[in-house]
Motif scaffolding. Sequence first.
Motif, mmCIF file in Angstrom:
data_model
loop_
_atom_site.group_PDB
_atom_site.id
_atom_site.type_symbol
_atom_site.label_atom_id
_atom_site.label_comp_id
_atom_site.label_asym_id
_atom_site.label_seq_id
_atom_site.Cartn_x
_atom_site.Cartn_y
_atom_site.Cartn_z
ATOM 1 N N MET A 52 11.077 -16.497 2.729
ATOM 2 C CA MET A 52 11.207 -17.850 2.202
ATOM 3 C C MET A 52 10.761 -18.835 3.281
ATOM 4 S SD MET A 52 14.646 -19.648 0.759
ATOM 5 C CE MET A 52 15.045 -21.314 1.221
ATOM 6 N N ILE A 53 9.690 -19.588 2.974
ATOM 7 C CA ILE A 53 9.209 -20.621 3.895
ATOM 8 C C ILE A 53 9.836 -21.942 3.456
ATOM 9 C CG2 ILE A 53 7.201 -21.740 4.919
ATOM 10 C CD1 ILE A 53 5.529 -19.323 4.055
ATOM 11 N N THR A 54 10.806 -22.400 4.224
ATOM 12 C CA THR A 54 11.537 -23.615 3.889
ATOM 13 C C THR A 54 10.802 -24.814 4.474
ATOM 14 O OG1 THR A 54 13.580 -22.341 4.038
ATOM 15 C CG2 THR A 54 13.786 -24.737 4.006
ATOM 16 N N ASN A 55 10.322 -25.684 3.609
ATOM 17 C CA ASN A 55 9.571 -26.859 4.056
ATOM 18 C C ASN A 55 10.479 -28.085 4.072
ATOM 19 O OD1 ASN A 55 6.272 -26.221 3.790
ATOM 20 N ND2 ASN A 55 7.626 -24.879 2.639
ATOM 21 N N ILE A 56 10.489 -28.785 5.201
ATOM 22 C CA ILE A 56 11.290 -30.013 5.280
ATOM 23 C C ILE A 56 10.449 -31.144 5.856
ATOM 24 C CG2 ILE A 56 13.539 -28.861 5.442
ATOM 25 C CD1 ILE A 56 13.520 -29.328 8.435
ATOM 26 N N ALA A 57 10.838 -32.366 5.495
ATOM 27 C CA ALA A 57 10.171 -33.571 5.995
ATOM 28 C C ALA A 57 11.040 -34.170 7.102
ATOM 29 C CB ALA A 57 9.982 -34.577 4.860
ATOM 30 N N ILE A 68 4.639 -17.540 -4.362
ATOM 31 C CA ILE A 68 5.330 -18.501 -5.221
ATOM 32 C C ILE A 68 5.363 -19.887 -4.582
ATOM 33 C CG2 ILE A 68 7.527 -18.990 -6.386
ATOM 34 C CD1 ILE A 68 8.018 -15.824 -5.894
ATOM 35 N N ASP A 69 4.871 -20.858 -5.315
ATOM 36 C CA ASP A 69 4.930 -22.268 -4.892
ATOM 37 C C ASP A 69 5.908 -22.974 -5.819
ATOM 38 O OD1 ASP A 69 4.519 -24.831 -3.993
ATOM 39 O OD2 ASP A 69 2.497 -25.027 -4.801
ATOM 40 N N LEU A 70 7.119 -23.198 -5.329
ATOM 41 C CA LEU A 70 8.137 -23.843 -6.151
ATOM 42 C C LEU A 70 7.911 -25.344 -6.202
ATOM 43 C CD1 LEU A 70 11.375 -22.011 -4.891
ATOM 44 C CD2 LEU A 70 10.066 -21.532 -6.957
ATOM 45 N N ALA A 71 8.144 -25.931 -7.356
ATOM 46 C CA ALA A 71 8.180 -27.397 -7.442
ATOM 47 C C ALA A 71 9.392 -27.885 -6.653
ATOM 48 C CB ALA A 71 8.277 -27.836 -8.899
ATOM 49 N N GLY A 72 9.316 -29.101 -6.160
ATOM 50 C CA GLY A 72 10.388 -29.623 -5.311
ATOM 51 C C GLY A 72 11.505 -30.280 -6.090
ATOM 52 N N SER A 73 12.715 -30.166 -5.551
ATOM 53 C CA SER A 73 13.840 -30.906 -6.121
ATOM 54 C C SER A 73 13.586 -32.401 -5.962
ATOM 55 C CB SER A 73 15.140 -30.502 -5.413
ATOM 56 O OG SER A 73 15.019 -30.711 -4.014
ATOM 57 N N LEU A 113 0.827 -1.208 0.000
ATOM 58 C CA LEU A 113 0.000 0.000 0.000
ATOM 59 C C LEU A 113 0.862 1.259 0.000
ATOM 60 C CD1 LEU A 113 -2.857 -0.924 2.500
ATOM 61 C CD2 LEU A 113 -2.557 -1.563 0.111
ATOM 62 N N ASN A 114 2.142 1.103 0.328
ATOM 63 C CA ASN A 114 3.087 2.224 0.298
ATOM 64 C C ASN A 114 4.016 2.141 -0.905
ATOM 65 O OD1 ASN A 114 2.123 3.300 2.771
ATOM 66 N ND2 ASN A 114 3.283 1.742 3.879
ATOM 67 N N GLY A 115 3.648 1.309 -1.888
ATOM 68 C CA GLY A 115 4.426 1.237 -3.119
ATOM 69 C C GLY A 115 5.588 0.276 -3.099
ATOM 70 N N GLU A 116 5.679 -0.575 -2.076
ATOM 71 C CA GLU A 116 6.773 -1.532 -1.992
ATOM 72 C C GLU A 116 6.308 -2.921 -2.440
ATOM 73 O OE1 GLU A 116 9.094 -1.181 1.728
ATOM 74 O OE2 GLU A 116 7.883 0.600 2.119
ATOM 75 N N ASN A 117 7.274 -3.795 -2.709
ATOM 76 C CA ASN A 117 6.975 -5.151 -3.166
ATOM 77 C C ASN A 117 7.268 -6.150 -2.047
ATOM 78 O OD1 ASN A 117 6.552 -4.002 -5.704
ATOM 79 N ND2 ASN A 117 8.648 -4.416 -6.366
ATOM 80 N N ILE A 118 6.448 -7.198 -1.981
ATOM 81 C CA ILE A 118 6.744 -8.307 -1.077
ATOM 82 C C ILE A 118 6.690 -9.613 -1.860
ATOM 83 C CG2 ILE A 118 5.842 -7.081 0.936
ATOM 84 C CD1 ILE A 118 3.401 -8.901 0.891
ATOM 85 N N SER A 119 7.473 -10.567 -1.411
ATOM 86 C CA SER A 119 7.546 -11.874 -2.064
ATOM 87 C C SER A 119 7.538 -12.956 -1.001
ATOM 88 C CB SER A 119 8.827 -11.964 -2.905
ATOM 89 O OG SER A 119 8.946 -13.247 -3.491
ATOM 90 N N ILE A 120 6.630 -13.904 -1.143
ATOM 91 C CA ILE A 120 6.522 -15.020 -0.197
ATOM 92 C C ILE A 120 6.609 -16.302 -1.002
ATOM 93 C CG2 ILE A 120 5.036 -16.156 1.501
ATOM 94 C CD1 ILE A 120 3.691 -13.233 1.710
ATOM 95 N N PHE A 121 7.601 -17.126 -0.716
ATOM 96 C CA PHE A 121 7.706 -18.348 -1.504
ATOM 97 C C PHE A 121 8.073 -19.553 -0.659
ATOM 98 C CE2 PHE A 121 11.727 -16.150 -1.813
ATOM 99 C CZ PHE A 121 12.729 -17.113 -1.842
ATOM 100 N N ALA A 122 7.565 -20.706 -1.094
ATOM 101 C CA ALA A 122 7.818 -21.971 -0.411
ATOM 102 C C ALA A 122 8.904 -22.732 -1.158
ATOM 103 C CB ALA A 122 6.539 -22.801 -0.352
ATOM 104 N N TYR A 123 9.875 -23.231 -0.408
ATOM 105 C CA TYR A 123 11.005 -23.963 -0.986
ATOM 106 C C TYR A 123 11.166 -25.283 -0.236
ATOM 107 C CZ TYR A 123 15.770 -25.146 -2.374
ATOM 108 O OH TYR A 123 16.865 -25.807 -2.863
ATOM 109 N N GLY A 124 11.614 -26.320 -0.940
ATOM 110 C CA GLY A 124 11.891 -27.594 -0.288
ATOM 111 C C GLY A 124 11.747 -28.749 -1.253
ATOM 112 N N PRO A 125 12.107 -29.959 -0.819
ATOM 113 C CA PRO A 125 12.024 -31.125 -1.707
ATOM 114 C C PRO A 125 10.591 -31.560 -1.936
ATOM 115 C CG PRO A 125 12.665 -31.805 0.498
ATOM 116 C CD PRO A 125 12.641 -30.303 0.508
ATOM 117 N N THR A 126 10.376 -32.356 -2.970
ATOM 118 C CA THR A 126 9.039 -32.863 -3.236
ATOM 119 C C THR A 126 8.569 -33.707 -2.048
ATOM 120 O OG1 THR A 126 7.674 -34.004 -4.874
ATOM 121 C CG2 THR A 126 9.807 -34.984 -4.408
ATOM 122 N N GLY A 127 7.296 -33.533 -1.687
ATOM 123 C CA GLY A 127 6.734 -34.290 -0.571
ATOM 124 C C GLY A 127 6.917 -33.638 0.787
ATOM 125 N N ALA A 128 7.525 -32.427 0.838
ATOM 126 C CA ALA A 128 7.783 -31.780 2.126
ATOM 127 C C ALA A 128 6.651 -30.855 2.567
ATOM 128 C CB ALA A 128 9.098 -31.004 2.075
#
Length: 359
Positions: free
Chosen positions: A303-308, A235-240, A80-95
């Motif tokens: 960056m939300i790092t998802n781990i199993a 952003i929802d990244l595909a898993g390694s 709302l103040n003209g700035e950018n935000i980025s939220i993304f999930a990272y981690g291996p497949t199945g996490a």
Amino acid sequence: MGDKKQTKVKVVVRVRPQLKENSKCCVVTNTECEKPTVEILNHRNIRENLLYDFSSVYDETCGQQYIYNNSIKNLLSKPLNGENISIFAYGPTGAGKTHTMLGSPADPGMIPRVINGLFQLLSTEDRLQWKYTVTFSYLEIYNEKVQDLLEPASIDLPIREDGDRNIFVAGLAEKKISSFDDFKNYFGPATNNRTVAATKLNDRSSRSHSIVMLKIKKSALMPPKREYHGKIYLIDLAGSEDNRRTGNQGIRLKESGAINKSLFVLGEVVDAINNNQPRIPYRNSKLTRLLQDSIGGSCHSLMITNIAPEEHYYYDTYCTLNFASKSKKIVNTNTACIKQLQNSGKVFITSFSSEGICL
């Protein structure tokens, strides 16, 4: 004149619940200390453990609402103040990345919570002084091709850069929304267009990276006439993937190769930034080109790092935590995009620092 405000990429870790009650676990979390930690065995020396600290660590008891309230909610005022935000999930497949970002109708993930939270925030704003316009786009990167999920076509949309060095996707559909229900009406059918398939590790493995992009324009209704332009990337990244474990063959193997290549380039970008290299290889993949704002650019990034937790995920967890540790060193330079309407009727675009000082 003032200094640009710099912020590090904020990295949090989320550990999903064990899928089988009696499976061996390789992850220990400590969420009570000043610097929350994740601990795993050191495969090079079994007599010691590896300890990683992050902004926040969420164990299997932490729900979607708790994570949203603690790590995301306070970011929503920035666009709302003209700035950018980025939220993304990272981690291996199945996490659990897609669960974190999309969730379910009964337990929504970060994407629906952010949209709902944004419109709740807008409902508290002074509508006599400001007018708000929100548009969103939705795309996937599948086999290194950029594809529109709102208006699907078989073409690979080109990634371009405008005169102000902003990255955009030419021909990408934009939908104007004025409520969360508007968003749902577009987003539900579009999500069904995303490419998923079964592997040995995941019944509905994401075979593409997906990005929801929101543009928020805040326009002054009274002089001085100004417009604030902010963006939200979700952003929802595909898993390694290790193809020996996923059992990928044929088209699944080709998809996995494209996913792993783009994530490898993402690692190269992070290393290049941390080593102060003169050239950052953003152009080496479509994913990193589109993440140029989020990683080392003009963005408040989470960056939300998802781990199993299971032992058979150990190597994936080890690699993911190492990448997350490198990512938290990255510094983004945050600026606000403000358009000033002069008496002549012409629009002058100026970047302001996060503290409102002209740069």
